[in-house]
Design an enzyme around this catalytic site. Structure first.
Site, short mmCIF file in Angstrom:
data_model
loop_
_atom_site.label_atom_id
_atom_site.label_comp_id
_atom_site.label_asym_id
_atom_site.label_seq_id
_atom_site.Cartn_x
_atom_site.Cartn_y
_atom_site.Cartn_z
N SER A 258 0.82 -1.22 0.00
CA SER A 258 0.00 0.00 0.00
C SER A 258 0.85 1.27 0.00
O SER A 258 0.40 2.32 -0.45
CB SER A 258 -0.92 0.01 1.22
OG SER A 258 -0.14 -0.10 2.40
N HIS B 104 0.80 5.24 6.77
CA HIS B 104 0.54 5.81 5.44
C HIS B 104 0.70 7.33 5.45
O HIS B 104 0.76 7.94 6.53
CB HIS B 104 -0.85 5.38 4.97
CG HIS B 104 -0.97 3.90 4.84
ND1 HIS B 104 -1.50 3.09 5.83
CD2 HIS B 104 -0.57 3.07 3.85
CE1 HIS B 104 -1.43 1.83 5.45
NE2 HIS B 104 -0.87 1.78 4.25
N ASP C 274 -3.30 6.47 12.09
CA ASP C 274 -2.50 5.70 11.14
C ASP C 274 -1.16 6.41 10.97
O ASP C 274 -1.09 7.48 10.36
CB ASP C 274 -3.25 5.61 9.80
CG ASP C 274 -2.48 4.86 8.72
OD1 ASP C 274 -1.25 4.71 8.85
OD2 ASP C 274 -3.11 4.44 7.72
#
Ligand SMILES: *[C@@H]1O[C@H](CO)[C@@H](O)[C@H](O)[C@H]1NC(C)=O
Ligand SMILES: *[C@@H]1O[C@H](CO)[C@@H](O)[C@H](O)[C@H]1NC(C)=O
Ligand SMILES: *[C@@H]1O[C@H](CO)[C@@H](O)[C@H](O)[C@H]1NC(C)=O
Ligand SMILES: *[C@@H]1O[C@H](CO)[C@@H](O)[C@H](O)[C@H]1NC(C)=O
Ligand SMILES: *[C@@H]1O[C@H](CO)[C@@H](O)[C@H](O)[C@H]1NC(C)=O
Length: 435
Positions: free
Chosen positions: A167, A414, A411
């Site tokens: 990702s 990311h 998070d």
């Protein structure tokens, strides 16, 4: 076991063991002769390479190594594919500092790029500050070339570019699309996803820029592009073709792999097939398993990519910021509510394994296929401010308990777009066109 041409094996590092093992069977005369040839080969390494002609020369022109000292031995007469100029001699673009630049950063607006997935649109999800968008990377030894979308599109005419990995590589992929898409009219571009593959098409250029989900590069039990949240991860040895068959014919490849290997100190490695009733699984150290995957990738490249026409990049680990004590913050915190950079130039977080970086450096240094290293780890380590934190679309609704404690669901892996990953692409741009 792969078969090498005899001429190649004389000077390949792995041949020394072959020679030693075979020596009892060789006549003393032949052995002396071989040792002599090897000696000459080492002494006159460069000339010796020329004797073997084009095939070996093609290995010598590009950055075989992440270290600039070896890059200087590079033969510049052989033009590197896609190059339009030269990088400044001796300038390590990955060594530098972040400079506040409100004038030229960000390179695009979040609202102007419809391709950003909702997990990365921080403004849309309520991030109150925009400071993270205004930093520009300034190498110590030179300036980065300006990202030129029209140059990228012209270079990709009739070609295919592909990002392969997890990702984080998908984030870099999307950033890349955001950096170029505005030059293409609305009806001449599209983006579609088919299972593991996302394809952006620039119709008038007959070009595609793609992302292929393969978080370990090798086959694994986390290969489903949608349902891959598996805690007991298993990677399959020697399985590079499982995914590699989908990378054939690509002109520019950009690999990454790291996050998914972080399941502890060991990695479960499958020796047979996932279909076997009795699975034969061994536990390797993370570093050994990671090295195995990198070597498989290089072998695949040697067999499937033509270094005279194609380029390959490998992006190093993306750092995360899950523990504020790493940078001397209050215990229990993380990237949540961080809006400034870490100013300790030697900072290296505890989430980022130096041992894996050493494996990457070692494997790429020995690589015989030209592969350009994008060493983004250190420069990204300073960017505790650039993560999506709580400003993203959540996979599932948050509980009242979570909402009361934002640190618990931030998070810190990311990155918001626009943001840090645009810089990774500026570096990719620099290395692609000005190697
Ligand atoms: C990556 O870049 C950093 C910062 O310049 C440097 O300290 C490190 O040695 C580099 N790593 C490799 C493997 O080249
Ligand atoms: C960008 O690339 C195009 C196509 O190669 C070139 O014509 C143009 O001058 C470049 N622009 C800049 C600002 O370098
Ligand atoms: C478009 O590009 C592909 C390679 O990606 C090539 O095979 C094909 O011939 C090209 N078509 C045209 C019309 O240029
Ligand atoms: C965020 O950080 C600032 C200091 O930078 C602090 O004053 C504020 O209380 C913090 N907010 C939360 C919700 O933790
Ligand atoms: C800077 O970071 C390094 C590595 O994370 C750490 O060992 C060192 O103590 C830090 N220095 C300061 C002044 O915080």
């Amino acid at each position: 076991m792969q078969i090498m041409k005899p001429t190649l094996s004389l000077i390949s590092p792995s041949s020394s063991t072959t020679l030693l093992r075979g020596k009892t069977r060789l006549s003393p005369y032949l052995f002396t002769l071989l040792v002599f040839i090897l000696f000459v080969a080492i002494l006159y390494g460069e000339d010796f390479m020329c004797i073997f002609g084009q095939q070996l020369q093609s290995y010598s022109y590009s950055e075989n190594s992440p270290f600039s000292s070896t890059t200087q031995r590079v033969k510049r007469e052989n033009k590197v594919p896609f190059a339009v100029g030269k990088g400044e001699e001796g300038c390590d673009v990955f060594s530098g500092r972040w400079v506040w630049d409100e004038l030229t950063r960000p390179l695009y607006e979040e609202s102007d790029c419809p391709y950003i997935q909702p997990q990365l649109t921080c403004q849309e999800h309520g991030r109150p500050d925009k400071d993270y968008q205004h930093w520009r990377w300034q190498p110590h030894g030179c300036d980065l070339p300006q990202f030129n979308a029209s140059l990228v599109l012209e270079a990709l005419r009739g070609k295919k570019m592909m990002f392969v990995g997890d990702s984080l590589n998908r984030g870099q992929y999307v950033s890349f699309i955001c950096l170029i898409h505005q030059l293409i009219p609305e009806d001449a571009k599209s983006m579609e996803t088919f299972d593991s593959l996302t394809v952006f098409t620039a119709k008038e250029y007959n070009a595609t820029i793609e992302f292929y989900w393969a978080p370990f590069l090798l086959e694994s039990n986390s290969d489903n592009a949608v349902i891959h949240r598996i805690s007991d991860r298993i990677v399959r040895k020697g399985s590079i073709n499982k995914h590699g068959k989908n990378w054939k014919g690509v002109d520019i490849l950009v690999f990454n792999t790291y996050l998914w290997w972080m399941t502890g100190l060991k990695m479960k490695t499958l020796l047979g097939s996932f279909d076997d009733e009795e699975k034969e699984i061994v536990e390797l150290s993370t570093e050994d398993a990671y090295r195995m995957a990198m070597k498989s990738m290089l072998r695949w490249l040697r067999l499937n990519m033509d270094p005279k026409k194609t380029r390959v990049f490998f992006t190093s680990m993306s750092p995360s910021h899950g523990k504020s004590i790493d940078w001397g913050g209050e215990p229990g915190g993380n990237c949540y509510n961080q809006t400034t950079l870490i100013d300790n130039t030697t900072y290296w977080g505890s989430d980022c394994r130096k041992s894996v970086m050493e494996v990457i450096g070692e494997v790429l240094r020995k690589s015989k296929v030209p592969i350009t290293f994008l060493n983004i780890t250190q420069l990204s380590s300073y960017r505790r401010d650039a993560h999506t934190s709580i400003y993203k679309k959540q996979w599932s609704p948050l509980t009242a308990e979570q909402l009361a404690n934002p640190v618990s669901y931030a998070d810190c892996v990311h990155w918001c777009l626009p943001g840090l990953q645009d810089t990774w692409n500026e570096l990719l741009f620099a290395k692609l066109f000005y190697p």
